[in-house]
Design a protein around this motif. Structure first.
Motif, PDB file in Angstrom:
ATOM      1  N   VAL A   1      -1.328  94.887  21.934  1.00  0.00           N
ATOM      2  CA  VAL A   1      -0.736  96.021  21.213  1.00  0.00           C
ATOM      3  C   VAL A   1       0.380  95.525  20.287  1.00  0.00           C
ATOM      4  N   LYS A   2       1.255  94.683  20.805  1.00  0.00           N
ATOM      5  CA  LYS A   2       2.370  94.160  20.011  1.00  0.00           C
ATOM      6  C   LYS A   2       1.849  93.363  18.806  1.00  0.00           C
ATOM      7  N   LEU A   3       0.819  92.566  19.039  1.00  0.00           N
ATOM      8  CA  LEU A   3       0.204  91.766  17.984  1.00  0.00           C
ATOM      9  C   LEU A   3      -0.361  92.662  16.879  1.00  0.00           C
ATOM     10  N   LEU A   4      -1.025  93.748  17.273  1.00  0.00           N
ATOM     11  CA  LEU A   4      -1.646  94.638  16.286  1.00  0.00           C
ATOM     12  C   LEU A   4      -0.615  95.514  15.588  1.00  0.00           C
ATOM     13  N   GLU A   5       0.420  95.879  16.283  1.00  0.00           N
ATOM     14  CA  GLU A   5       1.487  96.672  15.656  1.00  0.00           C
ATOM     15  C   GLU A   5       2.224  95.855  14.599  1.00  0.00           C
TER      16      GLU A   5
ATOM     17  N   LYS B   1     -12.683  98.491  13.276  1.00  0.00           N
ATOM     18  CA  LYS B   1     -12.076  97.358  13.968  1.00  0.00           C
ATOM     19  C   LYS B   1     -12.305  97.494  15.473  1.00  0.00           C
ATOM     20  N   THR B   2     -12.434  96.341  16.132  1.00  0.00           N
ATOM     21  CA  THR B   2     -12.803  96.316  17.549  1.00  0.00           C
ATOM     22  C   THR B   2     -11.942  95.326  18.322  1.00  0.00           C
ATOM     23  N   VAL B   3     -11.542  95.731  19.513  1.00  0.00           N
ATOM     24  CA  VAL B   3     -10.938  94.814  20.477  1.00  0.00           C
ATOM     25  C   VAL B   3     -11.997  94.616  21.558  1.00  0.00           C
ATOM     26  N   LEU B   4     -12.567  93.415  21.614  1.00  0.00           N
ATOM     27  CA  LEU B   4     -13.599  93.071  22.590  1.00  0.00           C
ATOM     28  C   LEU B   4     -12.958  92.176  23.642  1.00  0.00           C
ATOM     29  N   PHE B   5     -12.875  92.683  24.885  1.00  0.00           N
ATOM     30  CA  PHE B   5     -12.288  91.850  25.932  1.00  0.00           C
ATOM     31  C   PHE B   5     -13.355  91.430  26.931  1.00  0.00           C
ATOM     32  N   VAL B   6     -13.296  90.167  27.299  1.00  0.00           N
ATOM     33  CA  VAL B   6     -14.262  89.553  28.199  1.00  0.00           C
ATOM     34  C   VAL B   6     -13.580  89.338  29.542  1.00  0.00           C
TER      35      VAL B   6
ATOM     36  N   ALA C   1      -5.885 105.112  23.591  1.00  0.00           N
ATOM     37  CA  ALA C   1      -5.435 106.041  22.543  1.00  0.00           C
ATOM     38  C   ALA C   1      -4.499 105.335  21.560  1.00  0.00           C
ATOM     39  N   HIS C   2      -3.602 104.511  22.069  1.00  0.00           N
ATOM     40  CA  HIS C   2      -2.673 103.773  21.205  1.00  0.00           C
ATOM     41  C   HIS C   2      -3.448 102.796  20.316  1.00  0.00           C
ATOM     42  N   LEU C   3      -4.397 102.072  20.896  1.00  0.00           N
ATOM     43  CA  LEU C   3      -5.199 101.134  20.109  1.00  0.00           C
ATOM     44  C   LEU C   3      -6.032 101.870  19.063  1.00  0.00           C
ATOM     45  N   GLU C   4      -6.573 103.020  19.432  1.00  0.00           N
ATOM     46  CA  GLU C   4      -7.341 103.811  18.471  1.00  0.00           C
ATOM     47  C   GLU C   4      -6.444 104.297  17.335  1.00  0.00           C
ATOM     48  N   ALA C   5      -5.204 104.659  17.662  1.00  0.00           N
ATOM     49  CA  ALA C   5      -4.254 105.085  16.626  1.00  0.00           C
ATOM     50  C   ALA C   5      -3.956 103.940  15.650  1.00  0.00           C
ATOM     51  N   LEU C   6      -4.071 102.704  16.144  1.00  0.00           N
ATOM     52  CA  LEU C   6      -3.882 101.529  15.293  1.00  0.00           C
ATOM     53  C   LEU C   6      -5.173 101.164  14.540  1.00  0.00           C
ATOM     54  N   GLY C   7      -6.256 101.912  14.814  1.00  0.00           N
ATOM     55  CA  GLY C   7      -7.522 101.702  14.106  1.00  0.00           C
ATOM     56  C   GLY C   7      -8.541 100.852  14.840  1.00  0.00           C
TER      57      GLY C   7
END
Length: 156
Positions: A150-154, A33-38, A59-65
């Motif tokens: 982060v909140k959205l993915l959590e 999974k990827t978070v791509l920000f423009v 690190a937090h985003l990576e922990a969420l995958g």
């Protein structure tokens, strides 16, 4: 021509250079999974705030995958300066021809200081491991945006 991709759409394929001159191919990104920000411009105040916010939450985003990738129209050399200056710990893709920006719908008409202009639209795309868009967020604010992601993915 710009397209407005949305949830459930296939994310566009691409081959772009990162800040180190390495070729990044979207086909190689499948499976994670990827978070791509423009962002509109490396080393500008708002983009620096957003990029550092992603750095501080990687690190937090990576922990969420999710892995983090940044994208702007800036040249590879400027991306490298930006990455080194702010200790950014993820790839920054260079899209000077705006091809991927347009495919994502992250380039086009926008309001800037009350005027309608053509430019990069600050956006974030959450992409699943099959390269399908989970969330497409456009016209986001540089400040507080990463906390929203982060909140959205959590919550997922």
């Amino acid at each position: 021509m710009s397209t407005e991709l949305t949830t459930g759409d296939a994310a566009p394929e691409f081959e772009l250079l990162d800040q180190h001159g390495n070729l990044v191919n979207s086909k190689d990104l499948r499976g994670q999974k990827t978070v791509l920000f423009v962002y509109p411009g490396a080393m500008t105040p708002g983009c620096t705030k957003e990029a550092c916010d992603f750095r501080d939450n990687t690190a937090h985003l990576e922990a969420l995958g999710y892995r983090v990738i940044g994208l702007s129209k800036d040249a590879v050399e400027k991306q490298l300066k930006f990455s080194e200056r702010d200790s950014l710990n993820y790839p920054l893709l260079s899209d000077p021809q705006l091809e991927l920006h347009r495919k994502l719908g992250a380039y086009g008409p926008k309001k800037l200081y009350g005027k309608l202009v053509e430019g990069v639209i600050r956006s974030t795309f959450v992409i699943d491991e099959n390269w399908v868009i989970e969330h497409a967020l456009r016209n986001v604010k540089a400040t507080g945006h990463v906390a929203r992601i982060v909140k959205l993915l959590e919550a997922a």
